[in-house]
Design a protein around this motif. Structure first.
Motif, PDB file in Angstrom:
ATOM      1  N   VAL A   7       0.817  -1.206   0.000  1.00 10.90           N
ATOM      2  CA  VAL A   7       0.000   0.000   0.000  1.00 10.90           C
ATOM      3  C   VAL A   7       0.850   1.255   0.000  1.00 10.90           C
ATOM      4  O   VAL A   7       0.336   2.362   0.020  1.00 10.90           O
ATOM      5  N   VAL A   8       2.157   1.117  -0.035  1.00  4.31           N
ATOM      6  CA  VAL A   8       3.049   2.271   0.045  1.00  4.31           C
ATOM      7  C   VAL A   8       3.346   2.794  -1.347  1.00  4.31           C
ATOM      8  O   VAL A   8       3.713   2.045  -2.240  1.00  4.31           O
ATOM      9  N   LEU A   9       3.180   4.096  -1.539  1.00 10.27           N
ATOM     10  CA  LEU A   9       3.590   4.750  -2.772  1.00 10.27           C
ATOM     11  C   LEU A   9       4.969   5.329  -2.544  1.00 10.27           C
ATOM     12  O   LEU A   9       5.154   6.195  -1.695  1.00 10.27           O
ATOM     13  N   PHE A  10       5.976   4.884  -3.297  1.00 13.63           N
ATOM     14  CA  PHE A  10       7.341   5.294  -3.060  1.00 13.63           C
ATOM     15  C   PHE A  10       7.605   6.653  -3.701  1.00 13.63           C
ATOM     16  O   PHE A  10       7.399   6.833  -4.892  1.00 13.63           O
ATOM     17  N   VAL A  28       1.926   6.344   2.790  1.00 10.25           N
ATOM     18  CA  VAL A  28       1.120   5.170   3.108  1.00 10.25           C
ATOM     19  C   VAL A  28      -0.351   5.584   3.057  1.00 10.25           C
ATOM     20  O   VAL A  28      -0.823   6.346   3.898  1.00 10.25           O
ATOM     21  N   ASN A  29      -1.057   5.064   2.077  1.00  6.22           N
ATOM     22  CA  ASN A  29      -2.453   5.443   1.861  1.00  6.22           C
ATOM     23  C   ASN A  29      -3.377   4.535   2.673  1.00  6.22           C
ATOM     24  O   ASN A  29      -4.248   3.848   2.136  1.00  6.22           O
ATOM     25  N   ARG A  30      -3.149   4.525   3.966  1.00  7.00           N
ATOM     26  CA  ARG A  30      -4.000   3.799   4.907  1.00  7.00           C
ATOM     27  C   ARG A  30      -4.358   4.753   6.035  1.00  7.00           C
ATOM     28  O   ARG A  30      -3.534   5.579   6.445  1.00  7.00           O
ATOM     29  N   PHE A  31      -5.568   4.638   6.550  1.00  9.34           N
ATOM     30  CA  PHE A  31      -6.017   5.543   7.603  1.00  9.34           C
ATOM     31  C   PHE A  31      -5.734   4.917   8.965  1.00  9.34           C
ATOM     32  O   PHE A  31      -6.242   3.837   9.284  1.00  9.34           O
ATOM     33  N   MET A  32      -4.895   5.620   9.745  1.00  4.84           N
ATOM     34  CA  MET A  32      -4.539   5.152  11.082  1.00  4.84           C
ATOM     35  C   MET A  32      -4.477   6.339  12.027  1.00  4.84           C
ATOM     36  O   MET A  32      -4.312   7.490  11.598  1.00  4.84           O
ATOM     37  N   THR A  33      -4.590   6.047  13.318  1.00  2.00           N
ATOM     38  CA  THR A  33      -4.311   7.074  14.311  1.00  2.00           C
ATOM     39  C   THR A  33      -2.828   7.391  14.273  1.00  2.00           C
ATOM     40  O   THR A  33      -2.028   6.642  13.690  1.00  2.00           O
ATOM     41  N   TRP A  34      -2.445   8.506  14.909  1.00  2.20           N
ATOM     42  CA  TRP A  34      -1.018   8.880  14.905  1.00  2.20           C
ATOM     43  C   TRP A  34      -0.176   7.778  15.537  1.00  2.20           C
ATOM     44  O   TRP A  34       0.874   7.416  15.001  1.00  2.20           O
ATOM     45  N   LYS A  35      -0.631   7.232  16.639  1.00  2.00           N
ATOM     46  CA  LYS A  35       0.144   6.207  17.344  1.00  2.00           C
ATOM     47  C   LYS A  35       0.280   4.942  16.502  1.00  2.00           C
ATOM     48  O   LYS A  35       1.355   4.338  16.434  1.00  2.00           O
ATOM     49  N   ASP A  36      -0.805   4.527  15.849  1.00  2.00           N
ATOM     50  CA  ASP A  36      -0.736   3.335  14.998  1.00  2.00           C
ATOM     51  C   ASP A  36       0.139   3.578  13.771  1.00  2.00           C
ATOM     52  O   ASP A  36       0.840   2.680  13.305  1.00  2.00           O
ATOM     53  N   LEU A  58       7.033  19.574  -1.032  1.00  2.00           N
ATOM     54  CA  LEU A  58       7.197  18.546  -2.052  1.00  2.00           C
ATOM     55  C   LEU A  58       6.313  17.331  -1.776  1.00  2.00           C
ATOM     56  O   LEU A  58       5.718  16.762  -2.693  1.00  2.00           O
ATOM     57  N   LEU A  59       6.215  16.928  -0.519  1.00  2.00           N
ATOM     58  CA  LEU A  59       5.364  15.787  -0.196  1.00  2.00           C
ATOM     59  C   LEU A  59       3.898  16.086  -0.460  1.00  2.00           C
ATOM     60  O   LEU A  59       3.133  15.210  -0.857  1.00  2.00           O
ATOM     61  N   SER A  60       3.512  17.337  -0.269  1.00  2.00           N
ATOM     62  CA  SER A  60       2.121  17.728  -0.527  1.00  2.00           C
ATOM     63  C   SER A  60       1.782  17.665  -2.009  1.00  2.00           C
ATOM     64  O   SER A  60       0.614  17.533  -2.381  1.00  2.00           O
ATOM     65  N   ASN A  61       2.803  17.756  -2.862  1.00  2.00           N
ATOM     66  CA  ASN A  61       2.577  17.726  -4.304  1.00  2.00           C
ATOM     67  C   ASN A  61       2.370  16.315  -4.851  1.00  2.00           C
ATOM     68  O   ASN A  61       2.131  16.144  -6.046  1.00  2.00           O
ATOM     69  N   ASN A  62       2.467  15.315  -3.998  1.00  2.00           N
ATOM     70  CA  ASN A  62       2.226  13.941  -4.417  1.00  2.00           C
ATOM     71  C   ASN A  62       0.793  13.819  -4.946  1.00  2.00           C
ATOM     72  O   ASN A  62      -0.170  14.034  -4.220  1.00  2.00           O
ATOM     73  N   THR A  63       0.674  13.468  -6.224  1.00  2.00           N
ATOM     74  CA  THR A  63      -0.659  13.390  -6.833  1.00  2.00           C
ATOM     75  C   THR A  63      -1.492  12.237  -6.288  1.00  2.00           C
ATOM     76  O   THR A  63      -2.693  12.161  -6.551  1.00  2.00           O
ATOM     77  N   LYS A 109      -2.664  17.122  20.037  1.00  2.00           N
ATOM     78  CA  LYS A 109      -1.262  16.977  20.413  1.00  2.00           C
ATOM     79  C   LYS A 109      -0.400  16.269  19.370  1.00  2.00           C
ATOM     80  O   LYS A 109       0.729  15.875  19.655  1.00  2.00           O
ATOM     81  N   CYS A 110      -0.935  16.103  18.154  1.00  2.00           N
ATOM     82  CA  CYS A 110      -0.162  15.461  17.092  1.00  2.00           C
ATOM     83  C   CYS A 110      -0.179  16.333  15.847  1.00  2.00           C
ATOM     84  O   CYS A 110      -1.101  17.126  15.641  1.00  2.00           O
ATOM     85  N   GLY A 111       0.872  16.188  15.013  1.00  2.00           N
ATOM     86  CA  GLY A 111       1.052  17.094  13.899  1.00  2.00           C
ATOM     87  C   GLY A 111       0.674  16.509  12.551  1.00  2.00           C
ATOM     88  O   GLY A 111       0.950  15.339  12.262  1.00  2.00           O
ATOM     89  N   VAL A 112       0.038  17.344  11.729  1.00  2.00           N
ATOM     90  CA  VAL A 112      -0.293  16.991  10.358  1.00  2.00           C
ATOM     91  C   VAL A 112       0.218  18.088   9.430  1.00  2.00           C
ATOM     92  O   VAL A 112       0.512  19.213   9.862  1.00  2.00           O
ATOM     93  N   VAL A 113       0.309  17.765   8.152  1.00  2.00           N
ATOM     94  CA  VAL A 113       0.537  18.765   7.118  1.00  2.00           C
ATOM     95  C   VAL A 113      -0.772  18.960   6.374  1.00  2.00           C
ATOM     96  O   VAL A 113      -1.433  17.990   5.987  1.00  2.00           O
ATOM     97  N   ARG A 114      -1.152  20.224   6.186  1.00  2.00           N
ATOM     98  CA  ARG A 114      -2.324  20.520   5.364  1.00  2.00           C
ATOM     99  C   ARG A 114      -1.865  20.572   3.903  1.00  2.00           C
ATOM    100  O   ARG A 114      -1.052  21.422   3.532  1.00  2.00           O
ATOM    101  N   ARG A 115      -2.368  19.688   3.100  1.00  2.00           N
ATOM    102  CA  ARG A 115      -1.853  19.512   1.745  1.00  2.00           C
ATOM    103  C   ARG A 115      -1.976  20.769   0.892  1.00  2.00           C
ATOM    104  O   ARG A 115      -1.094  21.074   0.089  1.00  2.00           O
ATOM    105  N   PHE A 116      -3.048  21.538   1.039  1.00  2.00           N
ATOM    106  CA  PHE A 116      -3.316  22.653   0.134  1.00  2.00           C
ATOM    107  C   PHE A 116      -2.348  23.820   0.291  1.00  2.00           C
ATOM    108  O   PHE A 116      -2.158  24.592  -0.647  1.00  2.00           O
TER     109      PHE A 116
END
Length: 252
Positions: A7-10, A28-36, A58-63, A109-116
């Motif tokens: 499921v990993v896009l390299f 990794v196009n799987r939905f998990m909690t931050w800890k998982d 650059l990671l946000s530009n992943n189509t 208490k966990c960090g994300v990147v907003r793609r837009f």
């Protein structure tokens, strides 16, 4: 469950951590909690991704990403609400917060990147999102004179692979790292076969730094291995039987 790797896009994106050390990120196009997600990354890679401002863009530009947010390795220190740290312990500046972020520090208490806009946000750790894992590599100069095939075997037996100089930043580090080379040219992981040049590690060849002769679509039969020309800061096709020093990459 090794099958989970499917499921990993390299994304072959490397960035400098310190002298000659780089990260490679995997979406990794799987939905998990931050800890998982952290557990998954530590099982199949090195850790959840540490990202600079440039990496986040650059990671946000992943189509392959169609969702607004994705997890990275950023989280609040359990000992200090004012301190945000990376899962892998890297000493990387955190200077890419969006306007008004971080907020709601009691719960988010966990960090994300907003793609837009590639900015950092804090979020509930219990939310499920896709995420980025990373592997960490180091460039190693081997001061032994070997043919290209011998260099490839040596790198794969003792490190990970022949080096891929797949960005301008890695190219600059490779030049610095080969100052003590005993040969004017240094083998890299470039190889010509089946009508095209490629990195033997499988990385993409979007960035190019060829000498003029390296642009040939079909080099001479004896010039089908790629070397770094240290004096002119370019790649050049070489005779694969030449005995040169070489650059390996090592997974840390």
């Amino acid at each position: 469950m090794k099958a989970a790797v499917a499921v990993v896009l390299f994304l072959s994106l490397f960035f400098r951590l310190s002298f000659s050390v780089y990260r490679k990120h995997f979406f990794v196009n799987r939905f998990m909690t931050w800890k998982d997600a952290q557990k998954y990354c530590r099982e199949y890679h090195d850790d959840l991704s540490t990202v600079t401002k440039e990496e986040a863009q650059l990671l946000s530009n992943n189509t392959g990403i169609i969702y607004e947010y994705f997890w990275i390795g950023l989280h609040m220190s359990p000992n200090n609400r004012e301190q945000w740290i990376w899962s892998g312990g890297e000493d990387e500046n955190i200077n890419n917060w969006d306007i008004g972020e971080p907020n709601l520090l009691e719960t988010e208490k966990c960090g994300v990147v907003r793609r837009f806009n590639s900015k950092l946000h804090n979020a509930l750790c219990s939310r499920t999102r896709p995420f980025y894992c990373m592997n960490v590599f180091e460039l190693i100069l081997v001061r032994q004179n070997k043919t290209w095939d011998e260099a490839l075997d040596y790198c794969r037996q003792n490190y990970t692979d022949l080096a891929s100089l797949r960005s301008q930043r890695i190219m600059a580090e490779a030049i610095n790292n080969t100052i003590t080379s005993q040969t004017a040219y240094v083998w890299t992981g470039l190889r010509f076969m089946a009508g095209h040049w490629f990195w033997v590690s499988g990385d993409d060849l979007q960035y190019k730094a060829w000498s003029v002769e390296g642009e040939l679509q079909c080099p001479a039969r004896n010039l089908r291995c790629g070397a770094l020309d240290r004096q002119n800061n370019v790649w050049r096709p070489n005779n694969c039987e030449d005995k040169l020093n070489f650059l390996c990459r090592k997974k840390l």
